[in-house]
Design a protein around this motif. Structure first.
Motif, PDB file in Angstrom:
ATOM      1  N   TYR A   3      68.177  73.479  39.205  1.00 37.36           N
ATOM      2  CA  TYR A   3      69.196  73.718  38.076  1.00 37.36           C
ATOM      3  C   TYR A   3      69.004  72.759  36.124  1.00 37.36           C
ATOM      4  CZ  TYR A   3      73.361  72.524  33.913  1.00 37.36           C
ATOM      5  OH  TYR A   3      74.144  72.554  33.412  1.00 37.36           O
ATOM      6  N   GLN A  62      76.973  71.201  36.030  1.00 34.58           N
ATOM      7  CA  GLN A  62      76.690  72.606  35.813  1.00 34.58           C
ATOM      8  C   GLN A  62      78.606  72.419  35.299  1.00 34.58           C
ATOM      9  OE1 GLN A  62      75.012  75.612  38.308  1.00 34.58           O
ATOM     10  NE2 GLN A  62      73.938  73.681  39.254  1.00 34.58           N
ATOM     11  N   ARG A  97      83.961  79.201  28.806  1.00 35.17           N
ATOM     12  CA  ARG A  97      83.444  79.455  30.413  1.00 35.17           C
ATOM     13  C   ARG A  97      83.237  80.855  30.695  1.00 35.17           C
ATOM     14  NH1 ARG A  97      83.945  74.129  32.555  1.00 35.17           N
ATOM     15  NH2 ARG A  97      84.688  73.121  31.853  1.00 35.17           N
ATOM     16  N   ARG A  99      83.108  82.917  28.868  1.00 37.38           N
ATOM     17  CA  ARG A  99      81.275  84.308  28.225  1.00 37.38           C
ATOM     18  C   ARG A  99      79.479  84.068  28.823  1.00 37.38           C
ATOM     19  NH1 ARG A  99      77.367  85.771  27.735  1.00 37.38           N
ATOM     20  NH2 ARG A  99      76.070  85.720  25.752  1.00 37.38           N
ATOM     21  N   PHE A 100      80.402  82.098  29.386  1.00 35.46           N
ATOM     22  CA  PHE A 100      79.136  82.274  30.036  1.00 35.46           C
ATOM     23  C   PHE A 100      79.135  81.887  31.618  1.00 35.46           C
ATOM     24  CE2 PHE A 100      78.320  80.851  26.354  1.00 35.46           C
ATOM     25  CZ  PHE A 100      76.944  81.287  25.905  1.00 35.46           C
ATOM     26  N   ILE A 101      79.946  83.062  32.100  1.00 38.21           N
ATOM     27  CA  ILE A 101      80.478  83.543  33.532  1.00 38.21           C
ATOM     28  C   ILE A 101      79.112  83.026  34.767  1.00 38.21           C
ATOM     29  CG2 ILE A 101      80.280  85.930  33.942  1.00 38.21           C
ATOM     30  CD1 ILE A 101      83.241  82.506  35.315  1.00 38.21           C
ATOM     31  N   ASN A 102      78.328  83.193  33.921  1.00 36.78           N
ATOM     32  CA  ASN A 102      76.966  83.730  34.664  1.00 36.78           C
ATOM     33  C   ASN A 102      76.079  82.862  34.962  1.00 36.78           C
ATOM     34  OD1 ASN A 102      78.035  86.300  36.614  1.00 36.78           O
ATOM     35  ND2 ASN A 102      78.198  87.198  34.283  1.00 36.78           N
ATOM     36  N   GLY A 103      76.190  82.148  33.879  1.00 36.51           N
ATOM     37  CA  GLY A 103      75.316  80.280  33.529  1.00 36.51           C
ATOM     38  C   GLY A 103      74.976  80.276  32.490  1.00 36.51           C
ATOM     39  N   ASP A 105      74.068  79.664  29.084  1.00 35.92           N
ATOM     40  CA  ASP A 105      72.385  80.294  28.140  1.00 35.92           C
ATOM     41  C   ASP A 105      72.335  79.761  26.425  1.00 35.92           C
ATOM     42  OD1 ASP A 105      70.430  81.303  26.223  1.00 35.92           O
ATOM     43  OD2 ASP A 105      70.555  83.193  27.786  1.00 35.92           O
ATOM     44  N   ASP A 199      87.282  87.776  41.952  1.00 31.76           N
ATOM     45  CA  ASP A 199      86.162  87.502  41.649  1.00 31.76           C
ATOM     46  C   ASP A 199      86.335  85.120  41.467  1.00 31.76           C
ATOM     47  OD1 ASP A 199      83.824  85.032  40.418  1.00 31.76           O
ATOM     48  OD2 ASP A 199      83.196  87.182  39.537  1.00 31.76           O
ATOM     49  N   ARG A 201      85.452  82.544  40.518  1.00 30.38           N
ATOM     50  CA  ARG A 201      84.782  82.257  39.746  1.00 30.38           C
ATOM     51  C   ARG A 201      85.822  81.776  38.404  1.00 30.38           C
ATOM     52  NH1 ARG A 201      79.584  85.460  37.495  1.00 30.38           N
ATOM     53  NH2 ARG A 201      80.985  86.476  38.239  1.00 30.38           N
ATOM     54  N   TYR A 202      85.892  83.114  38.596  1.00 29.61           N
ATOM     55  CA  TYR A 202      87.761  83.509  37.552  1.00 29.61           C
ATOM     56  C   TYR A 202      89.228  83.360  37.912  1.00 29.61           C
ATOM     57  CZ  TYR A 202      84.529  87.048  34.786  1.00 29.61           C
ATOM     58  OH  TYR A 202      83.571  87.689  33.894  1.00 29.61           O
TER      59      TYR A 202
END
Length: 228
Positions: A3, A62, A97, A99-103, A105, A199, A201-202
């Motif tokens: 990371y 993270q 969070r 918006r950047f659920i996949n990491g 940027d 999901d 994460r959500y």
């Protein structure tokens, strides 16, 4: 790739996009950038071309979000979306969070949240309104975010949708929608609730948000009782 290595790549890309930024400090908790950024944007007949002195704190955890400090007091201290410590209120944590659920940027974060903040501020200073709307602070801001995400018709309906997503163990499209429209979930709010129910994460984000909403409401109600 670890990371921290990925994060360093993003920081390098950010400095390439904003060459007046530089690494001020790097430790086990965060990386701090300092310097100037130029914001050149236009919308609704207004053009902004101005540079701002900022500090960016990028946590190495993270789970934590980066944040921005107004270094030289460019933002009026009375501005509603500036915290007393100089930290900019870019958006709700929930919105960022998701918006950047996949990491994260960092370049997109600057483009979609930091630069628009300065544009909105300057627009507000001139015209007394926000060009892209605004959200309230606290739990109402969180609810307002979910009202957009879940297409709720009101804050009360949105809370019902949030509660349903958190407390319902499985998604069933034939179940009645919690908005009380009388329609089946799949034909109503189901498409918007689906990621928050399936999901993890959500699910984690919305569960934490519901806990925070309930805690803030309890604190608010207790304060009102104490004042009576």
């Amino acid at each position: 790739m670890m990371y921290k290595e990925k994060l360093q790549e993003q920081i390098n890309a950010l400095i390439q996009s904003y060459p007046q930024l530089y690494v001020e400090e790097s430790n086990n908790d965060f990386i701090q950038l300092r310097g100037m950024i130029r914001v050149f944007r236009s919308a609704k007949g207004f053009i902004l071309d101005k540079s701002y002195a900022i500090e960016i704190f990028i946590p190495l955890c993270q789970e934590a979000l980066p944040y921005v400090i107004d270094s030289k007091g460019e933002i009026d201290k009375q501005f509603i979306h500036l915290y007393t410590n100089g930290k900019l209120c870019l958006e709700t944590d929930t919105a960022i969070r998701i918006r950047f659920i996949n990491g994260m940027d960092l370049c997109c974060w600057m483009d979609e949240f930091v630069e628009p903040y300065f544009f909105s501020y300057e627009f507000y200073q001139r015209y007394g309104c926000f060009p892209f709307g605004e959200r309230p602070h606290g739990f109402m801001g969180t609810i307002d975010t979910y009202q957009d995400l879940l297409h709720g018709s009101s804050p009360l309906e949105t809370v019902k949708l949030i509660t349903y997503a958190v407390n319902t163990p499985a998604y069933r499209g034939h179940a009645l929608c919690p908005c009380q429209s009388g329609m089946k979930l799949r034909n109503c709010h189901g498409r918007y609730l689906l990621p928050f129910m399936l999901d993890n994460r959500y699910k984690k984000i919305i569960t934490t948000d519901l806990e925070n909403i309930r805690a803030e409401i309890e604190t608010y109600e207790q304060t009102r009782e104490d004042c009576q």
